[in-house]
Design an enzyme around this catalytic site. Structure first.
Site, PDB file in Angstrom:
ATOM      1  N   CYS A 114       0.729  -1.193   0.099  1.00  0.00           N
ATOM      2  CA  CYS A 114      -0.101  -0.133  -0.100  1.00  0.00           C
ATOM      3  C   CYS A 114       0.968   1.198  -0.075  1.00  0.00           C
ATOM      4  O   CYS A 114       0.481   2.275  -0.461  1.00  0.00           O
ATOM      5  CB  CYS A 114      -0.893   0.011   1.049  1.00  0.00           C
ATOM      6  SG  CYS A 114      -2.287  -1.528   1.046  1.00  0.00           S
ATOM      7  N   HIS A 248      -3.321   7.717   1.547  1.00  0.00           N
ATOM      8  CA  HIS A 248      -3.561   6.392   1.051  1.00  0.00           C
ATOM      9  C   HIS A 248      -5.005   6.176   1.522  1.00  0.00           C
ATOM     10  O   HIS A 248      -5.307   6.491   2.857  1.00  0.00           O
ATOM     11  CB  HIS A 248      -2.613   5.368   1.760  1.00  0.00           C
ATOM     12  CG  HIS A 248      -3.000   3.972   1.516  1.00  0.00           C
ATOM     13  ND1 HIS A 248      -3.410   3.448   0.413  1.00  0.00           N
ATOM     14  CD2 HIS A 248      -3.161   2.944   2.221  1.00  0.00           C
ATOM     15  CE1 HIS A 248      -3.810   2.104   0.381  1.00  0.00           C
ATOM     16  NE2 HIS A 248      -3.565   1.899   1.645  1.00  0.00           N
ATOM     17  N   ASN A 278      -9.803   0.101  -0.274  1.00  0.00           N
ATOM     18  CA  ASN A 278      -8.404   0.266  -0.323  1.00  0.00           C
ATOM     19  C   ASN A 278      -8.040  -0.485  -1.578  1.00  0.00           C
ATOM     20  O   ASN A 278      -7.936  -1.610  -1.850  1.00  0.00           O
ATOM     21  CB  ASN A 278      -8.105  -0.430   0.838  1.00  0.00           C
ATOM     22  CG  ASN A 278      -6.540  -0.599   1.037  1.00  0.00           C
ATOM     23  OD1 ASN A 278      -5.617  -0.089   0.074  1.00  0.00           O
ATOM     24  ND2 ASN A 278      -5.893  -0.733   2.461  1.00  0.00           N
TER      25      ASN A 278
HETATM   26  N1  COA Z   1     -18.626  -7.396   9.126  1.00  0.00           N
HETATM   27  C1  COA Z   1     -19.228  -7.472  10.310  1.00  0.00           C
HETATM   28  N2  COA Z   1     -18.633  -7.688  11.475  1.00  0.00           N
HETATM   29  C2  COA Z   1     -17.125  -7.820  11.558  1.00  0.00           C
HETATM   30  C3  COA Z   1     -16.341  -7.757  10.128  1.00  0.00           C
HETATM   31  C4  COA Z   1     -17.409  -7.415   9.073  1.00  0.00           C
HETATM   32  N3  COA Z   1     -16.796  -7.191   7.831  1.00  0.00           N
HETATM   33  N4  COA Z   1     -15.173  -7.760  10.284  1.00  0.00           N
HETATM   34  C5  COA Z   1     -15.148  -8.000  11.767  1.00  0.00           C
HETATM   35  N5  COA Z   1     -16.265  -8.131  12.016  1.00  0.00           N
HETATM   36  C6  COA Z   1     -16.583  -8.126  13.640  1.00  0.00           C
HETATM   37  C7  COA Z   1     -15.333  -8.939  14.407  1.00  0.00           C
HETATM   38  O1  COA Z   1     -15.508 -10.431  14.270  1.00  0.00           O
HETATM   39  C8  COA Z   1     -15.596  -8.545  15.999  1.00  0.00           C
HETATM   40  O2  COA Z   1     -16.619  -9.203  16.313  1.00  0.00           O
HETATM   41  P1  COA Z   1     -16.738  -9.706  17.960  1.00  0.00           P
HETATM   42  O3  COA Z   1     -16.577  -8.463  18.766  1.00  0.00           O
HETATM   43  O4  COA Z   1     -17.931 -10.473  18.051  1.00  0.00           O
HETATM   44  O5  COA Z   1     -15.418 -10.441  17.935  1.00  0.00           O
HETATM   45  C9  COA Z   1     -16.005  -7.014  15.658  1.00  0.00           C
HETATM   46  O6  COA Z   1     -16.555  -7.004  14.306  1.00  0.00           O
HETATM   47  C10 COA Z   1     -15.090  -6.269  15.984  1.00  0.00           C
HETATM   48  O7  COA Z   1     -13.882  -6.508  15.260  1.00  0.00           O
HETATM   49  P2  COA Z   1     -12.456  -5.728  15.353  1.00  0.00           P
HETATM   50  O8  COA Z   1     -11.398  -6.211  14.571  1.00  0.00           O
HETATM   51  O9  COA Z   1     -12.170  -5.130  16.863  1.00  0.00           O
HETATM   52  O10 COA Z   1     -13.032  -4.155  14.569  1.00  0.00           O
HETATM   53  P3  COA Z   1     -12.124  -2.811  14.165  1.00  0.00           P
HETATM   54  O11 COA Z   1     -12.918  -1.566  15.110  1.00  0.00           O
HETATM   55  O12 COA Z   1     -10.911  -3.050  14.890  1.00  0.00           O
HETATM   56  O13 COA Z   1     -12.572  -2.569  12.678  1.00  0.00           O
HETATM   57  C11 COA Z   1     -10.958  -2.983  10.914  1.00  0.00           C
HETATM   58  C12 COA Z   1     -11.632  -3.604  11.840  1.00  0.00           C
HETATM   59  C13 COA Z   1     -10.162  -3.798  10.075  1.00  0.00           C
HETATM   60  C14 COA Z   1     -11.844  -1.955   9.834  1.00  0.00           C
HETATM   61  C15 COA Z   1      -9.870  -1.729  11.528  1.00  0.00           C
HETATM   62  O14 COA Z   1      -9.388  -2.642  12.517  1.00  0.00           O
HETATM   63  C16 COA Z   1      -9.075  -1.109  10.655  1.00  0.00           C
HETATM   64  O15 COA Z   1      -9.433  -0.682   9.955  1.00  0.00           O
HETATM   65  N6  COA Z   1      -7.808  -1.513  10.657  1.00  0.00           N
HETATM   66  C17 COA Z   1      -6.545  -0.830   9.639  1.00  0.00           C
HETATM   67  C18 COA Z   1      -6.727  -1.900   8.739  1.00  0.00           C
HETATM   68  C19 COA Z   1      -6.037  -1.311   7.389  1.00  0.00           C
HETATM   69  O16 COA Z   1      -6.067  -0.073   7.049  1.00  0.00           O
HETATM   70  N7  COA Z   1      -5.305  -2.130   6.552  1.00  0.00           N
HETATM   71  C20 COA Z   1      -4.476  -1.757   5.489  1.00  0.00           C
HETATM   72  C21 COA Z   1      -3.559  -1.188   5.767  1.00  0.00           C
HETATM   73  S1  COA Z   1      -2.725  -0.756   4.031  1.00  0.00           S
END
Ligand code: COA
Length: 324
Positions: A114, A248, A278
């Site tokens: 990325c 990004h 993304n």
């Molecule tokens: N739909 C519904 N629920 C989902 C889900 C989806 N697509 N993906 C995860 N969940 C659930 C999880 O299973 C978890 O459930 P639980 O509490 O019962 O275990 C809950 O949602 C919370 O998950 P969590 O991972 O804590 O959510 P978050 O607030 O951290 O959001 C991301 C997840 C991935 C959106 C966030 O962490 C993020 O954006 N991180 C950066 C990722 C990124 O930018 N990557 C690329 C870099 S180049």
């Protein structure tokens, strides 16, 4: 007189097919509300069967050449940032060179996931400053959908496909236009929070994206901010002079976090994550081209680019857009 490298044109291309959050929810356990609230994403473009990364890159390149009033013959260097090349080799850049008929150019790929566009920009700038050519075509192109595990809701909702391109030109009279500063960083200790579980020397297969989202989120805000401060200091400007933050496009919460950290007004940030999701190395040039096309970015504007991705690799650049 010091040589500098101008950014004189941009272009982009998105595959026609759109996958909305509701479309995703028909085959993954997710919903539109969760995706929008946690990421800001509403839809993503996805390549058609048989549509390759080189097709996206070629179309973005043609668009950039047209917008810059140039032909393929004018290009001396092609640097293509991608994590999803058509083939293990040759470089996708070489395929694009051939389709463009840009036979004056040497061409190669850069792989920094990325952060790929910021890396490719800096590599191309360095080559032009070292007199390896006068004009460079820098492309970010991804068919990231090919790396997704469509049964893993924690990753498959986040990414999309597309390509963006810019044209760089060396100048002896840049008058404070062009690439003012850039900074690149890598910390391989964090490999396991964002990677693909495949590859030619390990499994012989392409593999799928695996991610610890919260860990990536935590590193993103901290590392993007420090790299932005580094390029601001290097260029001797103040953050208040930035006309457009073009980050990004991974997650709206990260983008808004950076905007607040830099103290920029919310309307000085280009956001495309809602429509594109993304697109990895393509996301910055796609966002840039949208803002150039709709008239927000004008010649003379100070642009701030920043990105982070697998590696971890990250970086930032400040560019005064256009020609003096
Ligand atoms: N739909 C519904 N629920 C989902 C889900 C989806 N697509 N993906 C995860 N969940 C659930 C999880 O299973 C978890 O459930 P639980 O509490 O019962 O275990 C809950 O949602 C919370 O998950 P969590 O991972 O804590 O959510 P978050 O607030 O951290 O959001 C991301 C997840 C991935 C959106 C966030 O962490 C993020 O954006 N991180 C950066 C990722 C990124 O930018 N990557 C690329 C870099 S180049």
């Amino acid at each position: 007189m010091n040589k500098s490298v101008l950014m004189v044109g941009s272009g982009a291309y998105l595959p026609e097919k759109i996958l909305t959050n509701d479309d995703l929810a028909t085959f993954v356990d997710t919903d539109d509300g969760w995706i929008k609230q946690r990421t800001g994403i509403a839809q993503r473009h996805i390549v058609a069967d048989g549509e390759l990364t080189s097709d996206l890159a070629y179309n973005a390149a043609i668009n950039a050449l047209e917008n810059a009033n140039m032909t393929a013959d004018d290009i001396d260097v092609i640097v293509l940032a991608t994590t999803t090349p058509d083939d293990t080799f040759p470089a996708t850049a070489a395929q694009v060179q051939n389709r463009l008929g840009a036979y004056n150019a040497f061409a190669f790929d850069v792989q920094a996931v990325c952060a790929g566009f910021v890396y490719a920009l800096t590599v191309a700038e360095s080559l032009l400053l070292a007199n390896k050519g006068r004009r460079a075509l820098v492309i970010g192109a991804e068919s990231f959908s090919k790396l997704l595990d469509w049964e893993d809701r924690t990753t498959c909702v986040l990414f999309g496909d597309g390509a963006g391109a810019v044209i760089l030109e060396a100048s002896d009279d840049a008058q404070n236009y062009g690439i003012l500063s850039s900074a690149l960083y890598t910390d391989g200790r964090h490999r396991d929070i964002l990677y693909v579980d495949g590859g030619p020397s390990k499994t012989g297969s392409v593999g799928h994206v695996r991610m610890k989202g919260q860990d990536v989120f935590r590193h993103a805000v901290e590392k993007l901010a420090s790299s932005m401060y580094a390029v601001i200091e290097q260029a001797g400007v103040s953050e208040t002079e930035i006309d457009w933050l073009i980050p990004h496009q991974a997650n709206l919460r990260i983008i808004d976090g950076m905007q607040k950290k830099l103290g920029l007004p919310a309307d000085r940030v280009v956001r495309t994550v809602s429509e594109h999701a993304n697109t990895s190395a393509a996301s910055i040039p796609l966002a840039l081209n949208q803002a150039v096309s709709d008239g927000r970015v004008k010649s003379g504007h100070l642009l701030a680019f920043e990105a982070i991705g697998g590696g971890l690799s990250w970086g930032a650049a400040l560019v005064r857009y256009g020609r003096p």
